[in-house]
Design an enzyme around this catalytic site. Structure first.
Site, PDB file in Angstrom:
ATOM      1  N   ALA A  58      36.604  19.333   7.852  1.00 46.75           N
ATOM      2  CA  ALA A  58      37.101  17.962   7.945  1.00 46.75           C
ATOM      3  C   ALA A  58      38.270  18.092   8.721  1.00 46.75           C
ATOM      4  O   ALA A  58      39.300  17.324   9.926  1.00 46.75           O
ATOM      5  CB  ALA A  58      37.645  16.341   7.168  1.00 46.75           C
ATOM      6  N   ARG A  94      31.493  21.858  -4.351  1.00 48.99           N
ATOM      7  CA  ARG A  94      30.775  20.405  -3.574  1.00 48.99           C
ATOM      8  C   ARG A  94      30.250  21.198  -2.019  1.00 48.99           C
ATOM      9  O   ARG A  94      31.842  21.360  -1.463  1.00 48.99           O
ATOM     10  CB  ARG A  94      32.144  19.649  -3.521  1.00 48.99           C
ATOM     11  CG  ARG A  94      31.959  18.704  -2.344  1.00 48.99           C
ATOM     12  CD  ARG A  94      32.591  17.208  -2.046  1.00 48.99           C
ATOM     13  NE  ARG A  94      33.907  17.259  -3.032  1.00 48.99           N
ATOM     14  CZ  ARG A  94      34.727  17.092  -3.219  1.00 48.99           C
ATOM     15  NH1 ARG A  94      35.464  17.118  -2.465  1.00 48.99           N
ATOM     16  NH2 ARG A  94      34.850  16.365  -4.508  1.00 48.99           N
ATOM     17  N   THR A 108      27.424  15.043   2.126  1.00 50.51           N
ATOM     18  CA  THR A 108      27.195  14.284   3.438  1.00 50.51           C
ATOM     19  C   THR A 108      26.959  13.038   3.050  1.00 50.51           C
ATOM     20  O   THR A 108      25.902  12.689   3.011  1.00 50.51           O
ATOM     21  CB  THR A 108      26.183  15.459   4.310  1.00 50.51           C
ATOM     22  OG1 THR A 108      25.824  15.190   5.497  1.00 50.51           O
ATOM     23  CG2 THR A 108      24.847  16.065   3.231  1.00 50.51           C
ATOM     24  N   ASP A 167      39.603  20.062  -3.990  1.00 47.51           N
ATOM     25  CA  ASP A 167      39.161  19.729  -2.705  1.00 47.51           C
ATOM     26  C   ASP A 167      39.455  20.521  -2.034  1.00 47.51           C
ATOM     27  O   ASP A 167      40.671  21.244  -2.082  1.00 47.51           O
ATOM     28  CB  ASP A 167      40.562  18.447  -2.034  1.00 47.51           C
ATOM     29  CG  ASP A 167      39.100  17.192  -2.319  1.00 47.51           C
ATOM     30  OD1 ASP A 167      38.302  17.147  -2.958  1.00 47.51           O
ATOM     31  OD2 ASP A 167      40.081  15.879  -2.368  1.00 47.51           O
ATOM     32  N   MET A 168      38.769  20.968  -0.827  1.00 46.29           N
ATOM     33  CA  MET A 168      39.091  22.170   0.463  1.00 46.29           C
ATOM     34  C   MET A 168      39.862  21.703   1.082  1.00 46.29           C
ATOM     35  O   MET A 168      40.076  20.043   1.912  1.00 46.29           O
ATOM     36  CB  MET A 168      38.561  22.612   0.792  1.00 46.29           C
ATOM     37  CG  MET A 168      38.810  24.181   1.289  1.00 46.29           C
ATOM     38  SD  MET A 168      39.667  25.646   0.535  1.00 46.29           S
ATOM     39  CE  MET A 168      38.527  26.284  -0.992  1.00 46.29           C
ATOM     40  N   ARG A 188      38.600  10.190   9.451  1.00 44.77           N
ATOM     41  CA  ARG A 188      37.379   9.748   9.004  1.00 44.77           C
ATOM     42  C   ARG A 188      37.285   8.827  10.298  1.00 44.77           C
ATOM     43  O   ARG A 188      36.127   8.929  10.698  1.00 44.77           O
ATOM     44  CB  ARG A 188      37.571   8.084   7.470  1.00 44.77           C
ATOM     45  CG  ARG A 188      38.136   8.735   6.423  1.00 44.77           C
ATOM     46  CD  ARG A 188      36.748   9.577   5.655  1.00 44.77           C
ATOM     47  NE  ARG A 188      36.520  11.281   5.984  1.00 44.77           N
ATOM     48  CZ  ARG A 188      36.858  11.700   5.384  1.00 44.77           C
ATOM     49  NH1 ARG A 188      38.346  11.998   4.807  1.00 44.77           N
ATOM     50  NH2 ARG A 188      37.271  13.556   6.028  1.00 44.77           N
TER      51      ARG A 188
HETATM   52  C1  LIG Z   1      32.202  13.663  -1.162  1.00 49.58           C
HETATM   53  C2  LIG Z   1      32.814  14.212  -0.239  1.00 49.58           C
HETATM   54  C3  LIG Z   1      34.032  15.068  -0.512  1.00 49.58           C
HETATM   55  C4  LIG Z   1      34.874  15.643   0.472  1.00 49.58           C
HETATM   56  N1  LIG Z   1      35.769  16.797   0.351  1.00 49.58           N
HETATM   57  C5  LIG Z   1      36.170  17.230   1.394  1.00 49.58           C
HETATM   58  C6  LIG Z   1      37.410  18.936   1.046  1.00 49.58           C
HETATM   59  O1  LIG Z   1      37.844  18.734   0.026  1.00 49.58           O
HETATM   60  N2  LIG Z   1      37.634  19.154   2.151  1.00 49.58           N
HETATM   61  C7  LIG Z   1      37.288  19.055   3.844  1.00 49.58           C
HETATM   62  O2  LIG Z   1      37.715  19.776   4.701  1.00 49.58           O
HETATM   63  N3  LIG Z   1      36.365  17.690   4.169  1.00 49.58           N
HETATM   64  C8  LIG Z   1      35.714  17.217   3.306  1.00 49.58           C
HETATM   65  N4  LIG Z   1      35.079  16.802   3.501  1.00 49.58           N
HETATM   66  C9  LIG Z   1      34.432  15.642   4.468  1.00 49.58           C
HETATM   67  C10 LIG Z   1      33.617  16.132   4.560  1.00 49.58           C
HETATM   68  O3  LIG Z   1      33.359  17.742   5.375  1.00 49.58           O
HETATM   69  C11 LIG Z   1      32.573  15.985   6.393  1.00 49.58           C
HETATM   70  O4  LIG Z   1      34.377  15.754   7.838  1.00 49.58           O
HETATM   71  C12 LIG Z   1      32.591  14.529   6.317  1.00 49.58           C
HETATM   72  O5  LIG Z   1      31.343  14.754   5.245  1.00 49.58           O
HETATM   73  C13 LIG Z   1      31.284  14.432   7.608  1.00 49.58           C
HETATM   74  O6  LIG Z   1      30.323  14.907   8.057  1.00 49.58           O
HETATM   75  P1  LIG Z   1      28.710  14.347   7.605  1.00 49.58           P
HETATM   76  O7  LIG Z   1      28.337  15.210   6.597  1.00 49.58           O
HETATM   77  O8  LIG Z   1      29.663  13.867   6.888  1.00 49.58           O
HETATM   78  O9  LIG Z   1      28.413  15.076   8.642  1.00 49.58           O
HETATM   79  P2  LIG Z   1      28.718  14.592  10.580  1.00 49.58           P
HETATM   80  O10 LIG Z   1      28.162  15.341  11.271  1.00 49.58           O
HETATM   81  O11 LIG Z   1      30.030  14.223  10.934  1.00 49.58           O
HETATM   82  O12 LIG Z   1      28.051  12.794  10.260  1.00 49.58           O
HETATM   83  C14 LIG Z   1      26.761  12.558  10.347  1.00 49.58           C
HETATM   84  C15 LIG Z   1      26.567  10.871  10.176  1.00 49.58           C
HETATM   85  O13 LIG Z   1      27.197  10.462   8.820  1.00 49.58           O
HETATM   86  C16 LIG Z   1      27.933   9.602   9.485  1.00 49.58           C
HETATM   87  N5  LIG Z   1      29.564   9.478   9.258  1.00 49.58           N
HETATM   88  C17 LIG Z   1      30.362  10.702   9.140  1.00 49.58           C
HETATM   89  N6  LIG Z   1      31.372  10.923   8.521  1.00 49.58           N
HETATM   90  C18 LIG Z   1      31.277   9.067   9.114  1.00 49.58           C
HETATM   91  C19 LIG Z   1      32.417   8.082   9.015  1.00 49.58           C
HETATM   92  N7  LIG Z   1      33.791   8.488   9.001  1.00 49.58           N
HETATM   93  N8  LIG Z   1      32.808   6.219   9.025  1.00 49.58           N
HETATM   94  C20 LIG Z   1      31.003   6.550   9.037  1.00 49.58           C
HETATM   95  N9  LIG Z   1      29.837   7.019   9.394  1.00 49.58           N
HETATM   96  C21 LIG Z   1      30.627   8.799   9.336  1.00 49.58           C
HETATM   97  C22 LIG Z   1      27.226   9.163  10.844  1.00 49.58           C
HETATM   98  O14 LIG Z   1      26.171   8.302  10.397  1.00 49.58           O
HETATM   99  C23 LIG Z   1      27.273  10.541  11.160  1.00 49.58           C
HETATM  100  O15 LIG Z   1      26.402   9.944  12.204  1.00 49.58           O
HETATM  101  C24 LIG Z   1      34.310  15.716   2.343  1.00 49.58           C
HETATM  102  C25 LIG Z   1      32.896  14.757   2.276  1.00 49.58           C
HETATM  103  C26 LIG Z   1      32.122  13.449   0.824  1.00 49.58           C
HETATM  104  C27 LIG Z   1      31.393  13.052   1.619  1.00 49.58           C
END
Ligand SMILES: Cc1cc2nc3c(=O)[nH]c(=O)nc-3n(C[C@H](O)[C@H](O)[C@H](O)COP(=O)(O)OP(=O)(O)OC[C@H]3O[C@@H](n4cnc5c(N)ncnc54)[C@H](O)[C@@H]3O)c2cc1C
Length: 288
Positions: free
Chosen positions: A171, A166, A208, A113-114, A271
């Site tokens: 986040a 990935r 995403t 993970d980052m 989250r």
């Molecule tokens: C499999 C996976 C691994 C990840 N690993 C890392 C990592 O190693 N390092 C890192 O910095 N980040 C990681 N992340 C988190 C990522 O960077 C984002 O913070 C997170 O995925 C929210 O971004 P989004 O692309 O979903 O878009 P956003 O624009 O944030 O969200 C788009 C839509 O998705 C839905 N949504 C998003 N988040 C949520 C939530 N928490 N609860 C409910 N609905 C939500 C909502 O409908 C929102 O309107 C990971 C995410 C995933 C899916």
């Protein structure tokens, strides 16, 4: 206190599979039965002593044994600060090297993970080093955060070495000089990087829940005749389960990231911060 009380456990249950190895294995089996693969994450970060780091690594070895024994469709995700990066860099690389070697032996995979920007360069250096070690090829992969201004160059360097990526938005709270702050800018670079990944011929993860990012990926894959088997979507456990199901049904690869363990609090708070409506959702369920 949040991590240890019953009320805390009830709060976290939407996003965290449970506290024990058995909990995550049960959740994984259920997700596999829906035709989706899994990445298991033993929650924890920034451990402060070597024993904690060794303990978390041991748990990952146990996970690999159980994945193989139960024939689950799953790999693991881990954080370097959970393996002791803040305590002793040599210890962290040693522990992670053993873990990646274990993964390679059983044809499995470790996703590193980052974390926040103080760790970006060291994390990428670790992944490059681990990937280059004999026998490890294909058993370790990196994460790229689209919001980081440096990411396009990092993507090119990883792809040049054949390392699986990935792609996520990112986040952590980062300063303006290091990371794009506007969502429109992050989305634009996300799509740009997604296209580079899909064209690379390496098996990457598009992580995403954003329907616009997903649609852009689907459209690009179709337009370029890129097979749905040559990459996967990734989403978090408990987030947009409807979308997870829909994409699987349409034939796209879907991996669900399932976190578990006692140290759920920082993960849970990230989250909630992403989507404050989650706080209401969780509270409603708590009193149901
Ligand atoms: C499999 C996976 C691994 C990840 N690993 C890392 C990592 O190693 N390092 C890192 O910095 N980040 C990681 N992340 C988190 C990522 O960077 C984002 O913070 C997170 O995925 C929210 O971004 P989004 O692309 O979903 O878009 P956003 O624009 O944030 O969200 C788009 C839509 O998705 C839905 N949504 C998003 N988040 C949520 C939530 N928490 N609860 C409910 N609905 C939500 C909502 O409908 C929102 O309107 C990971 C995410 C995933 C899916």
């Amino acid at each position: 206190m949040a991590e240890k009380t019953t009320i805390g456990k009830r709060l976290s249950s939407r996003f965290v599979a449970g506290l024990t190895v058995e909990d995550v294995l049960t959740a994984t089996k259920a997700v596999n039965e829906r035709g989706q693969s899994v990445s298991m994450d033993n929650l924890g970060e920034n451990v402060t002593n070597a024993d904690e780091a060794k303990e978390s690594a041991q748990l990952y070895h146990q996970l690999f044994d159980q994945i193989a024994e139960r024939k689950l469709n799953a790999n693991v995700s881990m954080k370097l600060t959970h393996m002791g990066l803040d305590v002793d860099e040599k210890l962290a690389i040693g522990i992670t090297r053993d873990l990646v070697a274990h993964a390679a032996r059983i044809n499995n995979f470790v996703r590193v993970d980052m974390e926040g920007s103080p760790y970006t360069q060291r994390t990428l250096d670790f992944v490059h080093e681990l990937h280059s070690m004999n026998g490890n090829r294909g058993a370790v992969g990196a994460v790229i955060q689209a919001y980081m201004r440096r990411s396009e160059k990092d993507v090119q360097d990883l792809i040049a070495k054949g390392i699986r990526i990935r792609l996520c938005k990112g986040a952590y709270k980062e300063p303006e000089e290091l990371a794009f702050q506007k969502m429109s800018e992050v989305n634009e670079i996300y799509v740009k990087l997604m296209k580079i990944l899909l064209k690379s011929g390496i098996y990457h993860g598009i992580a995403t829940h954003d329907e616009k990012m997903i649609q852009a990926t689907v459209d690009f894959a179709k337009a370029e005749n890129i097979s749905p088997k040559s990459f996967e979507f990734q989403m978090l456990y408990g987030v947009r389960r409807d979308l997870q199901q829909k994409l699987s049904k349409e034939g796209w690869g879907m991996r669900v990231y399932i976190p578990f363990g006692h140290e759920w609090y920082p993960y849970f708070m990230r989250r909630l911060a992403e989507r404050p409506a989650n706080a209401l959702f969780v509270l409603r369920n708590l009193f149901r």
